[in-house]
Design an enzyme around this catalytic site. Structure first.
Site, PDB file in Angstrom:
ATOM      1  N   ASP A 270       5.277   0.082   0.167  1.00  0.00           N
ATOM      2  CA  ASP A 270       4.286  -0.456  -0.778  1.00  0.00           C
ATOM      3  C   ASP A 270       3.157   0.557  -0.844  1.00  0.00           C
ATOM      4  OD1 ASP A 270       2.209  -2.324  -2.047  1.00  0.00           O
ATOM      5  OD2 ASP A 270       3.906  -3.668  -1.851  1.00  0.00           O
ATOM      6  N   HIS A 331       9.241  -7.502 -12.924  1.00  0.00           N
ATOM      7  CA  HIS A 331       8.487  -8.248 -13.942  1.00  0.00           C
ATOM      8  C   HIS A 331       7.064  -7.711 -14.095  1.00  0.00           C
ATOM      9  CE1 HIS A 331       6.422 -11.620 -11.359  1.00  0.00           C
ATOM     10  NE2 HIS A 331       6.344 -10.462 -10.782  1.00  0.00           N
TER      11      HIS A 331
HETATM   12  C1  LIG Z   1       4.015  -8.914  -7.406  1.00  0.00           C
HETATM   13  S1  LIG Z   1       3.770  -8.055  -5.933  1.00  0.00           S
HETATM   14  C2  LIG Z   1       5.272  -8.445  -5.072  1.00  0.00           C
HETATM   15  C3  LIG Z   1       5.163  -8.244  -3.607  1.00  0.00           C
HETATM   16  C4  LIG Z   1       6.366  -8.674  -2.783  1.00  0.00           C
HETATM   17  N1  LIG Z   1       7.591  -8.021  -3.167  1.00  0.00           N
HETATM   18  C5  LIG Z   1       6.520 -10.196  -2.840  1.00  0.00           C
HETATM   19  O1  LIG Z   1       7.322 -10.679  -3.623  1.00  0.00           O
HETATM   20  O2  LIG Z   1       5.780 -10.879  -2.118  1.00  0.00           O
HETATM   21  C6  LIG Z   1       4.047  -6.351  -6.432  1.00  0.00           C
HETATM   22  C7  LIG Z   1       3.904  -5.352  -5.304  1.00  0.00           C
HETATM   23  O3  LIG Z   1       4.178  -4.031  -5.818  1.00  0.00           O
HETATM   24  C8  LIG Z   1       3.318  -3.138  -5.152  1.00  0.00           C
HETATM   25  N2  LIG Z   1       3.240  -1.871  -5.912  1.00  0.00           N
HETATM   26  C9  LIG Z   1       2.581  -1.630  -7.067  1.00  0.00           C
HETATM   27  N3  LIG Z   1       2.763  -0.340  -7.460  1.00  0.00           N
HETATM   28  C10 LIG Z   1       3.546   0.228  -6.511  1.00  0.00           C
HETATM   29  C11 LIG Z   1       4.096   1.527  -6.363  1.00  0.00           C
HETATM   30  N4  LIG Z   1       3.858   2.491  -7.265  1.00  0.00           N
HETATM   31  N5  LIG Z   1       4.883   1.777  -5.299  1.00  0.00           N
HETATM   32  C12 LIG Z   1       5.129   0.784  -4.376  1.00  0.00           C
HETATM   33  N6  LIG Z   1       4.639  -0.475  -4.465  1.00  0.00           N
HETATM   34  C13 LIG Z   1       3.854  -0.746  -5.523  1.00  0.00           C
HETATM   35  C14 LIG Z   1       2.014  -3.911  -5.092  1.00  0.00           C
HETATM   36  O4  LIG Z   1       1.125  -3.370  -4.151  1.00  0.00           O
HETATM   37  C15 LIG Z   1       2.503  -5.315  -4.740  1.00  0.00           C
HETATM   38  O5  LIG Z   1       2.586  -5.511  -3.351  1.00  0.00           O
END
Ligand SMILES: C[S@@+](CC[C@H](N)C(=O)[O-])C[C@H]1O[C@@H](n2cnc3c(N)ncnc32)[C@H](O)[C@@H]1O
Length: 430
Positions: A270, A331
């Site tokens: 993440d 999404h």
């Molecule tokens: C909607 S949350 C989902 C988190 C987790 N998978 C859950 O369902 O609880 C989206 C996640 O994507 C991460 N994220 C956003 N951009 C990212 C990137 N470029 N690389 C890795 N993670 C990223 C955010 O920090 C966040 O934790």
């Protein structure tokens, strides 16, 4: 014989299905639903009582339709444009925290507590009572907690979620039409209602990354949803050895898998601050099994370039694993970026590696009346306002994979019993 009208049909259905729920509650000796401060927080229907669950949903749906029919089209056009004002102000001025559950207060005491004048406290509190069951005023001028404000009093996570929804998400909603006009059909995450509401040219994730306080409360918003949503019991983890939880936040799913399947090695990727926080919370007994990936590619001091974490799904995937798992990630991104995220896996993929996408599927028009369908549609519009992203329909998933690379073979999607998300799967054939 006169045929039954729709409103009578709905009212009969409501009476019949309500009696089923009521009978269930009294057979179990459970309290009837109420908004009193000591009322149960939800109706405790166990999974095995599927008929009672269905009856409850049928009542909710039918009541909503009956209310709209009885209101009538002309009056329905009068939208509630003040809807969230009071709750947002209550949270901002902590009126819900101004007196303990079990006691009462007055508008004057709330005024003293918050610094708002008595008139503003009164109009805000009464708006919230009448529209949202926030607080009660059974005796004029005497305010007590309701079941809803009683929850906020001792559940900081629930309170934080409401703050995030009203302070971060709602202002973005107000600017969606402006964003669509300014950037027609944009797929860019920084050309959104959220960007306009923040007077910024950055995306929601970039804005949160720069403002730790906001990023932290957004992270906590998701930490509530720790459930693996049917994934542990409905996927052959016994046959796998390694998995990467891509965009795994604080690693709740990876941790659940590691706990249940001690042979599994799990990697959580993440953004930097998020993995650092997750790593700091990892129980010691799981440290050999779960790895939070927080190393960096590039050196800010030497090159002056922006740090890139190897956990960034917009850079090449460094871990060779059996399964790459994405919960509620795609999404957040329009097709253009979703395709890139999949393409970045390719360098690490071995033949037979699996990609699991775990998220809601947008239902087709045929099922739009169910509570779940409405939730999914609302979430889809939410993704538009925050990130120019989207929920996808079933038939769209194979196309996303084939657009990314012909080496992906789409295997299909299934929804575990009682889960809200689908397990959408593809295999790498090379
Ligand atoms: C909607 S949350 C989902 C988190 C987790 N998978 C859950 O369902 O609880 C989206 C996640 O994507 C991460 N994220 C956003 N951009 C990212 C990137 N470029 N690389 C890795 N993670 C990223 C955010 O920090 C966040 O934790």
């Amino acid at each position: 014989m006169a045929s039954t009208t729709k409103i009578v049909e709905l009212s009969l259905l409501i009476a019949k299905e309500t009696a089923k729920v009521d009978g269930f509650l009294s057979r179990k000796g459970l309290a009837a639903p109420s908004f009193d401060e000591d009322a149960p927080q939800s109706i405790p229907i166990p999974d095995e009582s599927a008929d009672i669950k269905e009856a409850r949903l049928a009542v909710i749906e039918a009541c909503s339709e009956l209310k709209d029919l009885m209101t009538g089209p002309k009056e329905l056009l009068r939208f509630k444009w003040t809807d969230y004002v009071s709750v947002k102000a209550i949270l901002r001025f902590r009126l819900d925290k101004s007196f303990p559950v079990g006691q009462s207060t007055s508008f004057e005491a709330m005024s003293k507590f918050s610094g708002l004048n008595v008139m503003n406290v009164r109009r805000i509190v009464r708006h919230a009572i009448i529209n949202h069951h926030f607080f009660k005023e059974d005796t004029p001028g005497v305010i007590t907690h309701s079941a809803l404000t009683a929850i906020l009093a001792d559940n900081e996570l629930a309170r934080n979620s409401l703050v995030v929804e009203l302070d971060e998400f709602w202002p973005a909603a107000v600017r969606v039409a402006d964003a669509m006009e300014k950037w027609p059909n944009s797929e860019e995450p920084n050309e959104t209602g959220f960007s306009l509401a923040n007077n910024s040219s950055k995306s929601m994730f970039d804005i949160f990354a720069e403002e730790p306080f906001r990023g932290e409360r957004f992270g906590r918003y998701f930490s509530q949803d720790k459930t693996a949503d049917g994934l542990l019991d409905n996927y052959p983890w016994a046959e796998k050895a390694t998995m990467v939880d891509v965009g795994g936040s604080h690693g709740s799913v990876a941790i659940s898998i590691a706990e249940r399947f001690p042979h599994m090695k799990c990697y959580v990727q993440d953004l930097r601050d998020t993995v650092a926080e997750g790593a700091s919370r990892l129980p010691t007994e799981l440290q050999d099994q779960v790895t939070f990936m927080e190393q960096y590619v590039g050196d800010l001091n030497l090159t002056g370039t922006k740090l890139t974490t190897i956990s960034d799904f917009f850079t090449e995937q460094p871990v060779i694993a059996d399964v790459y798992y994405f919960k509620s990630i795609f999404h957040n991104w329009a097709d253009k970026y979703s395709v890139k995220i999949l393409q970045n896996l390719v360098p690490a993929l071995k033949k037979g590696a699996r990609i699991i996408i775990h998220e809601r599927i947008l239902p087709g028009l045929e099922s739009l009346t169910t509570v779940d369908a409405r939730r999914a549609i609302n979430l889809d519009v939410g993704m538009l306002q925050l990130l120019n992203a989207q929920q996808r329909e079933m038939h769209e998933w194979p196309k996303v994979f084939s657009r990314a690379h012909p080496g992906f073979r789409y295997l299909g999607a299934h929804q575990p019993p009682d889960a809200v998300r689908w397990i959408i799967e593809a295999e790498w054939q090379g």
